[in-house]
Design a protein around this motif. Structure first.
Motif, PDB file in Angstrom:
ATOM      1  N   ASN A 127      34.491  38.748  28.151  1.00  0.00           N
ATOM      2  CA  ASN A 127      35.337  39.582  27.280  1.00  0.00           C
ATOM      3  C   ASN A 127      34.582  40.881  26.993  1.00  0.00           C
ATOM      4  O   ASN A 127      33.368  40.953  27.164  1.00  0.00           O
ATOM      5  N   CYS A 128      35.301  41.910  26.548  1.00  0.00           N
ATOM      6  CA  CYS A 128      34.572  43.138  26.220  1.00  0.00           C
ATOM      7  C   CYS A 128      34.706  43.425  24.734  1.00  0.00           C
ATOM      8  O   CYS A 128      35.559  42.852  24.050  1.00  0.00           O
ATOM      9  N   SER A 129      33.884  44.330  24.263  1.00  0.00           N
ATOM     10  CA  SER A 129      33.942  44.680  22.843  1.00  0.00           C
ATOM     11  C   SER A 129      35.181  45.532  22.578  1.00  0.00           C
ATOM     12  O   SER A 129      35.488  46.461  23.339  1.00  0.00           O
ATOM     13  N   VAL A 135      37.425  29.914  34.019  1.00  0.00           N
ATOM     14  CA  VAL A 135      37.707  30.362  32.646  1.00  0.00           C
ATOM     15  C   VAL A 135      39.075  29.880  32.158  1.00  0.00           C
ATOM     16  O   VAL A 135      39.184  29.288  31.098  1.00  0.00           O
ATOM     17  N   TRP A 136      40.142  30.128  32.961  1.00  0.00           N
ATOM     18  CA  TRP A 136      41.458  29.715  32.468  1.00  0.00           C
ATOM     19  C   TRP A 136      42.230  28.788  33.403  1.00  0.00           C
ATOM     20  O   TRP A 136      43.264  28.257  33.027  1.00  0.00           O
ATOM     21  N   GLY A 137      41.748  28.608  34.634  1.00  0.00           N
ATOM     22  CA  GLY A 137      42.536  27.829  35.603  1.00  0.00           C
ATOM     23  C   GLY A 137      42.286  26.337  35.492  1.00  0.00           C
ATOM     24  O   GLY A 137      41.708  25.851  34.524  1.00  0.00           O
ATOM     25  N   LEU A 153      49.117  42.264  30.096  1.00  0.00           N
ATOM     26  CA  LEU A 153      49.468  41.307  31.145  1.00  0.00           C
ATOM     27  C   LEU A 153      48.175  40.734  31.724  1.00  0.00           C
ATOM     28  O   LEU A 153      47.089  41.254  31.470  1.00  0.00           O
ATOM     29  N   ASP A 154      48.299  39.699  32.529  1.00  0.00           N
ATOM     30  CA  ASP A 154      47.118  39.136  33.205  1.00  0.00           C
ATOM     31  C   ASP A 154      47.610  38.118  34.231  1.00  0.00           C
ATOM     32  O   ASP A 154      48.715  37.561  34.091  1.00  0.00           O
ATOM     33  N   LEU A 155      46.765  37.866  35.200  1.00  0.00           N
ATOM     34  CA  LEU A 155      47.084  36.850  36.210  1.00  0.00           C
ATOM     35  C   LEU A 155      47.315  35.501  35.532  1.00  0.00           C
ATOM     36  O   LEU A 155      48.170  34.720  35.957  1.00  0.00           O
ATOM     37  N   GLY A 170      42.841  39.477  29.728  1.00  0.00           N
ATOM     38  CA  GLY A 170      41.920  38.374  29.439  1.00  0.00           C
ATOM     39  C   GLY A 170      42.236  37.697  28.127  1.00  0.00           C
ATOM     40  O   GLY A 170      43.323  37.152  27.925  1.00  0.00           O
ATOM     41  N   SER A 171      41.318  37.775  27.164  1.00  0.00           N
ATOM     42  CA  SER A 171      41.509  37.084  25.881  1.00  0.00           C
ATOM     43  C   SER A 171      42.324  37.914  24.891  1.00  0.00           C
ATOM     44  O   SER A 171      42.508  37.500  23.752  1.00  0.00           O
ATOM     45  N   GLY A 172      42.757  39.102  25.306  1.00  0.00           N
ATOM     46  CA  GLY A 172      43.646  39.888  24.443  1.00  0.00           C
ATOM     47  C   GLY A 172      42.953  40.885  23.529  1.00  0.00           C
ATOM     48  O   GLY A 172      43.514  41.287  22.503  1.00  0.00           O
ATOM     49  N   THR A 173      41.757  41.322  23.911  1.00  0.00           N
ATOM     50  CA  THR A 173      41.023  42.277  23.068  1.00  0.00           C
ATOM     51  C   THR A 173      41.825  43.575  22.882  1.00  0.00           C
ATOM     52  O   THR A 173      41.959  44.080  21.762  1.00  0.00           O
ATOM     53  N   SER A 174      42.380  44.091  23.991  1.00  0.00           N
ATOM     54  CA  SER A 174      43.142  45.353  23.899  1.00  0.00           C
ATOM     55  C   SER A 174      44.312  45.216  22.933  1.00  0.00           C
ATOM     56  O   SER A 174      44.584  46.121  22.132  1.00  0.00           O
ATOM     57  N   PRO A 178      44.325  32.559  44.778  1.00  0.00           N
ATOM     58  CA  PRO A 178      43.985  33.412  45.930  1.00  0.00           C
ATOM     59  C   PRO A 178      43.952  34.906  45.606  1.00  0.00           C
ATOM     60  O   PRO A 178      43.247  35.664  46.271  1.00  0.00           O
ATOM     61  N   ASP A 179      44.713  35.357  44.606  1.00  0.00           N
ATOM     62  CA  ASP A 179      44.718  36.786  44.270  1.00  0.00           C
ATOM     63  C   ASP A 179      43.860  37.114  43.056  1.00  0.00           C
ATOM     64  O   ASP A 179      43.929  38.230  42.522  1.00  0.00           O
ATOM     65  N   ASP A 180      43.055  36.160  42.627  1.00  0.00           N
ATOM     66  CA  ASP A 180      42.123  36.432  41.529  1.00  0.00           C
ATOM     67  C   ASP A 180      41.033  37.362  42.073  1.00  0.00           C
ATOM     68  O   ASP A 180      40.358  37.032  43.057  1.00  0.00           O
ATOM     69  N   TRP A 182      41.649  49.158  32.085  1.00  0.00           N
ATOM     70  CA  TRP A 182      41.497  48.060  33.043  1.00  0.00           C
ATOM     71  C   TRP A 182      40.057  47.576  33.053  1.00  0.00           C
ATOM     72  O   TRP A 182      39.137  48.369  33.280  1.00  0.00           O
ATOM     73  N   HIS A 183      39.882  46.294  32.780  1.00  0.00           N
ATOM     74  CA  HIS A 183      38.557  45.672  32.777  1.00  0.00           C
ATOM     75  C   HIS A 183      38.604  44.552  33.812  1.00  0.00           C
ATOM     76  O   HIS A 183      38.900  43.400  33.476  1.00  0.00           O
ATOM     77  N   PRO A 184      38.343  44.903  35.079  1.00  0.00           N
ATOM     78  CA  PRO A 184      38.458  43.890  36.138  1.00  0.00           C
ATOM     79  C   PRO A 184      37.265  42.943  36.129  1.00  0.00           C
ATOM     80  O   PRO A 184      36.248  43.230  35.488  1.00  0.00           O
TER      81      PRO A 184
HETATM   82  C1  LIG Z   1      36.751  40.881  32.675  1.00  0.00           C
HETATM   83  S1  LIG Z   1      38.198  39.944  32.367  1.00  0.00           S
HETATM   84  C2  LIG Z   1      39.029  40.868  31.141  1.00  0.00           C
HETATM   85  C3  LIG Z   1      38.482  40.553  29.768  1.00  0.00           C
HETATM   86  C4  LIG Z   1      39.184  41.259  28.646  1.00  0.00           C
HETATM   87  N1  LIG Z   1      38.901  42.671  28.647  1.00  0.00           N
HETATM   88  C5  LIG Z   1      38.770  40.640  27.320  1.00  0.00           C
HETATM   89  O1  LIG Z   1      38.130  41.332  26.501  1.00  0.00           O
HETATM   90  O2  LIG Z   1      39.044  39.470  27.094  1.00  0.00           O
HETATM   91  C6  LIG Z   1      39.081  40.192  33.845  1.00  0.00           C
HETATM   92  C7  LIG Z   1      40.475  39.633  33.882  1.00  0.00           C
HETATM   93  O3  LIG Z   1      41.082  39.998  35.127  1.00  0.00           O
HETATM   94  C8  LIG Z   1      42.070  39.036  35.403  1.00  0.00           C
HETATM   95  N2  LIG Z   1      42.519  39.152  36.815  1.00  0.00           N
HETATM   96  C9  LIG Z   1      41.887  38.770  37.949  1.00  0.00           C
HETATM   97  N3  LIG Z   1      42.649  39.001  39.025  1.00  0.00           N
HETATM   98  C10 LIG Z   1      43.807  39.561  38.580  1.00  0.00           C
HETATM   99  C11 LIG Z   1      45.013  39.998  39.216  1.00  0.00           C
HETATM  100  N4  LIG Z   1      45.182  39.909  40.546  1.00  0.00           N
HETATM  101  N5  LIG Z   1      46.010  40.501  38.444  1.00  0.00           N
HETATM  102  C12 LIG Z   1      45.864  40.601  37.091  1.00  0.00           C
HETATM  103  N6  LIG Z   1      44.747  40.200  36.439  1.00  0.00           N
HETATM  104  C13 LIG Z   1      43.725  39.676  37.166  1.00  0.00           C
HETATM  105  C14 LIG Z   1      41.372  37.731  35.070  1.00  0.00           C
HETATM  106  O4  LIG Z   1      42.298  36.698  34.845  1.00  0.00           O
HETATM  107  C15 LIG Z   1      40.586  38.116  33.806  1.00  0.00           C
HETATM  108  O5  LIG Z   1      41.284  37.748  32.653  1.00  0.00           O
END
Ligand SMILES: C[S@@+](CC[C@H](N)C(=O)[O-])C[C@H]1O[C@@H](n2cnc3c(N)ncnc32)[C@H](O)[C@@H]1O
Length: 312
Positions: free
Chosen positions: A28-30, A115-117, A75-77, A57-61, A123-125, A101-103
């Motif tokens: 997660n990020c700050s 983490v969540w699966g 949104l998120d995968l 991710g965890s919804g920080t934004s 395959p697209d993570d 965007w925090h990939p």
């Molecule tokens: C570094 S985390 C983001 C953390 C977030 N900023 C937080 O503070 O909780 C990266 C996120 O990218 C998501 N992700 C990975 N592949 C993705 C995709 N193809 N489409 C959308 N999100 C994806 C992951 O599920 C993960 O939640």
């Protein structure tokens, strides 16, 4: 809306990550950096302005946006949105004034698997790429999707928070690689000091490398000359072609002395070893002719294939 101050300088440090998001969510990020980014780049004059995070991710934004009274879509995968396949603009419903965007940082944390699966990698993570090349290529596709979701009004901006990686003794400059393939006009680069990460507990005493202790926020705004992300892809090709021409120009200057008169045959001979290593140049002699003709400020034609290297 409550506008925060924004970044005080290009270096940011938040020893405490703050109350936003879930501190137990790995990677997660700050929320402080999101708050500062909104303070610096969001359009606060427009009450309809929209802030989007496509990998929240965890919804920080979302937590930061709600606190500031900013319109937000996250949104998120993990909740069914796939940045590599689904159109972001269509999924959100309207263009965004700012996107954060925090990939994943390549495979440093495997999200869908750990983490969540359910233990199976999606395959697209983006954290499930088999190589750095695959990660950068897929990230470019994601960045194009992000770019095309930006509003055409004002200074619509997207930010990418990314860190570098050291794996099996190799250093990977993920930041530089992403920066090179990201569409838009670079608006800012913020260096964020990292605190309390797993590697802090490892011992690096005497190691011949520096512990990675920062992340980078790359900030791009829409470039009016780039109509859409595909347009940018062509610009990248053009940039590469220019860079290649400049490399040949430098190589030709390197093998000639100022004031020297030299025949094309000599230039071919001096550079044939180099040309053989540059696999893309099938016909390097034609390339050399093209470059000496193109840069008359370096090579004055004297006739019959002879050129004088300009003395400057
Ligand atoms: C570094 S985390 C983001 C953390 C977030 N900023 C937080 O503070 O909780 C990266 C996120 O990218 C998501 N992700 C990975 N592949 C993705 C995709 N193809 N489409 C959308 N999100 C994806 C992951 O599920 C993960 O939640």
């Amino acid at each position: 809306m409550n506008k925060p101050q924004g970044f005080a300088s290009s270096v940011a440090s938040y020893p405490n990550r703050g109350k936003w998001g879930d501190s137990r969510w790995r990677g997660n990020c700050s929320g402080h950096i999101i708050k500062d980014a909104l303070g610096s780049y969001f359009d606060w004059s427009n009450p309809e302005a929209l802030f989007v995070d496509p990998s929240e991710g965890s919804g920080t934004s979302g937590d930061v946006a709600r606190e500031l009274g900013v319109n937000y879509k996250g949104l998120d995968l993990h909740s069914g949105f796939n940045l590599l396949r689904d159109d972001l603009l269509e999924s959100v419903g309207r263009p965004a004034e700012m996107i954060f965007w925090h990939p994943p940082y390549h495979s440093m944390i495997e999200y869908s698997k750990n983490v969540w699966g359910n233990g199976q990698a999606h395959p697209d993570d983006l954290s499930n790429c088999q190589s750095v090349g695959e990660f950068i290529e897929k990230s470019q596709l994601a960045l194009m999707n992000i770019y095309d979701a930006l509003s055409h009004q004002g200074r619509a901006t997207y930010c990418v928070l990314i860190g570098n990686m050291r794996k099996s003794g190799e250093f990977y400059d993920l930041t530089g690689m992403l920066q090179r393939v990201a569409p838009g006009k670079l608006r800012d680069i913020i260096i964020k000091q990292q605190h309390n990460c797993v590697s802090d507990s490892r011992r690096y005493g005497g190691a011949s490398f520096a512990r990675i202790a920062h992340e980078t926020l790359l900030v791009f705004e829409r470039d009016r000359r780039i109509l859409c992300a595909i347009d940018f892809a062509f610009q990248v090709e053009q940039r590469l072609a220019n860079a290649q021409r400049m490399t040949w120009r430098s190589a030709l200057k390197r093998v000639t002395r100022p004031g020297e008169k030299v025949h094309l045959q000599d230039l071919y001979a001096r550079l044939s070893g180099y040309a053989k290593r540059v696999a893309t140049n099938q016909n390097f002699e034609a390339k050399i002719r093209q470059v000496v003709r193109r840069f008359e400020e370096d090579f004055t034609p004297l006739g019959k294939g002879v050129y004088e290297r300009v003395a400057a």
